[in-house]
Scaffold this motif. Structure first.
Motif, PDB file in Angstrom:
ATOM      1  N   ILE A 115      47.080  68.957  47.185  1.00 50.39           N
ATOM      2  CA  ILE A 115      47.531  67.657  47.694  1.00 50.39           C
ATOM      3  C   ILE A 115      46.864  67.392  49.034  1.00 50.39           C
ATOM      4  O   ILE A 115      46.832  68.267  49.910  1.00 50.39           O
ATOM      5  N   VAL A 116      46.330  66.185  49.195  1.00 57.28           N
ATOM      6  CA  VAL A 116      45.877  65.713  50.506  1.00 57.28           C
ATOM      7  C   VAL A 116      46.803  64.571  50.899  1.00 57.28           C
ATOM      8  O   VAL A 116      46.878  63.560  50.202  1.00 57.28           O
ATOM      9  N   TYR A 117      47.531  64.762  51.993  1.00 62.63           N
ATOM     10  CA  TYR A 117      48.452  63.730  52.465  1.00 62.63           C
ATOM     11  C   TYR A 117      47.786  62.955  53.596  1.00 62.63           C
ATOM     12  O   TYR A 117      47.328  63.538  54.578  1.00 62.63           O
ATOM     13  N   ILE A 118      47.727  61.623  53.465  1.00 60.59           N
ATOM     14  CA  ILE A 118      47.072  60.780  54.461  1.00 60.59           C
ATOM     15  C   ILE A 118      48.133  60.062  55.283  1.00 60.59           C
ATOM     16  O   ILE A 118      48.906  59.255  54.756  1.00 60.59           O
ATOM     17  N   CYS A 119      48.190  60.375  56.566  1.00 57.43           N
ATOM     18  CA  CYS A 119      49.127  59.718  57.476  1.00 57.43           C
ATOM     19  C   CYS A 119      48.453  58.487  58.072  1.00 57.43           C
ATOM     20  O   CYS A 119      47.255  58.480  58.316  1.00 57.43           O
ATOM     21  N   SER A 120      49.237  57.477  58.360  1.00 54.74           N
ATOM     22  CA  SER A 120      48.707  56.290  59.026  1.00 54.74           C
ATOM     23  C   SER A 120      49.707  55.869  60.090  1.00 54.74           C
ATOM     24  O   SER A 120      50.534  54.997  59.887  1.00 54.74           O
ATOM     25  N   GLY A 121      49.652  56.539  61.227  1.00 54.41           N
ATOM     26  CA  GLY A 121      50.620  56.284  62.297  1.00 54.41           C
ATOM     27  C   GLY A 121      51.807  57.210  62.174  1.00 54.41           C
ATOM     28  O   GLY A 121      52.544  57.157  61.195  1.00 54.41           O
ATOM     29  N   LEU A 122      51.989  58.099  63.142  1.00 58.45           N
ATOM     30  CA  LEU A 122      53.031  59.120  63.042  1.00 58.45           C
ATOM     31  C   LEU A 122      54.256  58.812  63.895  1.00 58.45           C
ATOM     32  O   LEU A 122      55.284  59.464  63.754  1.00 58.45           O
ATOM     33  N   GLU A 123      54.143  57.868  64.805  1.00 62.74           N
ATOM     34  CA  GLU A 123      55.269  57.551  65.673  1.00 62.74           C
ATOM     35  C   GLU A 123      55.975  56.306  65.146  1.00 62.74           C
ATOM     36  O   GLU A 123      55.353  55.409  64.590  1.00 62.74           O
ATOM     37  N   ASP A 124      57.278  56.227  65.368  1.00 67.04           N
ATOM     38  CA  ASP A 124      58.033  55.066  64.916  1.00 67.04           C
ATOM     39  C   ASP A 124      57.698  53.841  65.761  1.00 67.04           C
ATOM     40  O   ASP A 124      57.425  53.943  66.949  1.00 67.04           O
ATOM     41  N   VAL A 125      57.752  52.680  65.137  1.00 69.04           N
ATOM     42  CA  VAL A 125      57.493  51.416  65.811  1.00 69.04           C
ATOM     43  C   VAL A 125      58.804  50.628  65.870  1.00 69.04           C
ATOM     44  O   VAL A 125      59.591  50.662  64.938  1.00 69.04           O
ATOM     45  N   LYS A 126      59.013  49.919  66.968  1.00 67.83           N
ATOM     46  CA  LYS A 126      60.268  49.177  67.149  1.00 67.83           C
ATOM     47  C   LYS A 126      60.191  47.837  66.421  1.00 67.83           C
ATOM     48  O   LYS A 126      60.074  46.789  67.026  1.00 67.83           O
ATOM     49  N   ASN A 127      60.275  47.912  65.087  1.00 61.46           N
ATOM     50  CA  ASN A 127      60.087  46.706  64.278  1.00 61.46           C
ATOM     51  C   ASN A 127      61.367  46.207  63.625  1.00 61.46           C
ATOM     52  O   ASN A 127      61.353  45.188  62.964  1.00 61.46           O
ATOM     53  N   TYR A 128      62.447  46.944  63.771  1.00 60.91           N
ATOM     54  CA  TYR A 128      63.644  46.595  63.010  1.00 60.91           C
ATOM     55  C   TYR A 128      64.550  45.644  63.778  1.00 60.91           C
ATOM     56  O   TYR A 128      64.668  45.721  64.995  1.00 60.91           O
ATOM     57  N   SER A 129      65.200  44.753  63.041  1.00 65.16           N
ATOM     58  CA  SER A 129      66.266  43.935  63.625  1.00 65.16           C
ATOM     59  C   SER A 129      67.601  44.457  63.101  1.00 65.16           C
ATOM     60  O   SER A 129      67.669  45.552  62.545  1.00 65.16           O
ATOM     61  N   PHE A 130      68.650  43.669  63.223  1.00 66.48           N
ATOM     62  CA  PHE A 130      69.981  44.225  62.988  1.00 66.48           C
ATOM     63  C   PHE A 130      70.704  43.586  61.801  1.00 66.48           C
ATOM     64  O   PHE A 130      71.923  43.525  61.774  1.00 66.48           O
ATOM     65  N   SER A 131      69.955  43.127  60.803  1.00 62.90           N
ATOM     66  CA  SER A 131      70.616  42.680  59.579  1.00 62.90           C
ATOM     67  C   SER A 131      71.067  43.919  58.810  1.00 62.90           C
ATOM     68  O   SER A 131      70.548  45.017  58.992  1.00 62.90           O
ATOM     69  N   LEU A 132      72.050  43.739  57.923  1.00 63.60           N
ATOM     70  CA  LEU A 132      72.607  44.873  57.185  1.00 63.60           C
ATOM     71  C   LEU A 132      71.538  45.570  56.351  1.00 63.60           C
ATOM     72  O   LEU A 132      71.433  46.801  56.340  1.00 63.60           O
ATOM     73  N   GLY A 133      70.693  44.774  55.654  1.00 65.30           N
ATOM     74  CA  GLY A 133      69.653  45.359  54.810  1.00 65.30           C
ATOM     75  C   GLY A 133      68.659  46.177  55.608  1.00 65.30           C
ATOM     76  O   GLY A 133      68.244  47.259  55.177  1.00 65.30           O
ATOM     77  N   GLU A 134      68.288  45.685  56.783  1.00 62.51           N
ATOM     78  CA  GLU A 134      67.300  46.399  57.590  1.00 62.51           C
ATOM     79  C   GLU A 134      67.879  47.662  58.213  1.00 62.51           C
ATOM     80  O   GLU A 134      67.194  48.670  58.366  1.00 62.51           O
TER      81      GLU A 134
END
Length: 395
Positions: A115-134
């Motif tokens: 298996i070769v696992y390809i990462c694309s950005g390892l740190e979390d990004v502050k993209n979430y808002s506060f709806s229930l689904g998100e």
């Protein structure tokens, strides 16, 4: 070699569809390049309807499944019995597995293929808002996706960081140094190159541009990390000095933050820029090279964390000058004032000043364009990058 590929996002059926994010662009370019090198590539991807089990796109075989948890995991992770069944079936004929998405139920199998696992950005990004689904999606990612990702890394032969400076993050998380490799993103040079003057004229006409107007382009998801609100504010500053400018925002509303697009529209209206900004949603992949080619400048004014956007190398390949937020990871793509221009994060005055400098010194953009095209041909050609993976596995 028979390659089984698991992209993180839904793989397109044709070039008439948009590619929704950088992770998918990486999978799309690499899988197609591997086919052109003579390998057999089979992709396992979600489908949006019940129609059709499998298809083929330019030699890539695509097997699709209906996800049971699509509303919960709308991004690069899935726990699906349907995907598990497809994987179990197709795994038998594979020599190599490439993942842009962590395995989940598949981890219950005894996997002996590399298996070769390809990462694309390892740190979390502050993209979430506060709806229930998100909120539920975010919790699912933290409690399920991330543990599955680490388990997939554990059984993988190699983990590709894609960003040269992120190997230390993997080391911090306990991945052995010998397992960590760095092979960057790529662009398909048979499609991404400066388009003809006739084609450029056609696309300028579609946008209603005059001969004098210069184009600043942004290509991204409508999501906070892409800094679109900051781009609009900086553009307003610039137009106060140079009026003959148009800002074109190409994107998709494939974002964790469902309200961000509305914020973009509101800021455009409040800024009085409605006549100077064009928004184009869901642009087909086949048309992107033409839009890059008519751009004088491409803005990649990210904030918080956005390590290696593929739009940077796509822009350069088509002869546009990239104006990019400086992150250490982007040194892999850009050398300041040689093949691109760096600006400070969130600094709208710096953004406006740098573009004004480029407009007032036309010889500088010409040099940057020329160097940019050469850098792409040397380092980011999808065929060369695909060969790096094959050399790695064969070694």
């Amino acid at each position: 070699m028979n390659i089984l590929y698991l992209p993180g996002y839904r793989y397109p059926d044709s070039l008439k569809e948009p590619l929704t994010c950088g992770d998918l662009r990486y999978s799309f370019n690499l899988s197609r390049a591997l086919v052109r090198l003579g390998h057999s590539v089979t992709v396992i991807s979600r489908r949006e309807s019940e129609d059709g089990e499998s298809s083929e796109l330019d030699g890539v075989r695509i097997f699709r499944y209906k996800s049971e948890l699509q509303k919960v995991f709308s991004t690069s992770f899935d726990i699906s019995i349907n995907r598990f069944r497809l994987f179990k079936k197709l795994y038998k004929e594979a020599d190599l597995i490439i993942c842009n998405s962590p395995l989940s139920l598949e981890l219950s199998l005894t996997i002996k293929k590399p298996i070769v696992y390809i990462c694309s950005g390892l740190e979390d990004v502050k993209n979430y808002s506060f709806s229930l689904g998100e909120i539920l999606g975010y919790l699912g990612i933290k409690l399920l996706r991330d543990p599955c990702k680490r388990k997939t890394w554990k059984i993988a032969k190699y983990v590709d960081t894609t960003a040269e400076k992120e190997d230390r993050t993997l080391l911090k998380w306990g991945i052995p140094a010998g397992k960590i490799k760095t092979i960057g993103p790529s662009v398909e040079l048979s499609r991404y190159f400066p388009q003809s003057e006739n084609l450029k004229a056609t696309f300028r006409k579609k946008l209603g541009l005059s001969a004098k107007q210069k184009v600043i382009l942004s290509v991204s998801r409508f999501t906070p990390a892409k800094g679109l609100l900051e781009t609009i504010s900086a553009f307003k500053l610039l137009t106060e000095k140079i009026p003959d400018l148009i800002l074109v925002l190409i994107g998709v509303r494939h974002s964790h933050n469902s309200s961000y697009y509305d914020n973009v529209i509101s800021l455009i209206q409040e800024s009085g820029l409605k006549d100077k900004i064009r928004i184009l949603e869901n642009v087909p992949e086949a048309e992107l090279p033409s839009y890059y080619s008519i751009a004088d400048f491409v803005s990649v004014f990210s904030k918080d964390y956005d390590p290696l956007p593929t739009t940077i190398i796509e822009s350069m390949a088509c002869g546009a000058v990239v104006v990019s937020t400086y992150y250490e990871t982007r040194d892999q793509m850009i050398q300041d004032k040689f093949n691109g221009i760096y600006v400070k994060e969130r600094d709208i005055q710096d953004w406006a000043d740098k573009i004004e400098l480029l407009i007032q010194n036309p010889s500088l953009p010409k040099e940057i364009k020329s160097h940019g095209i050469q850098v792409i041909q040397d380092r980011f050609d999808s065929l060369k990058v695909a060969q790096q993976y094959m050399d790695l596995v064969k070694s």
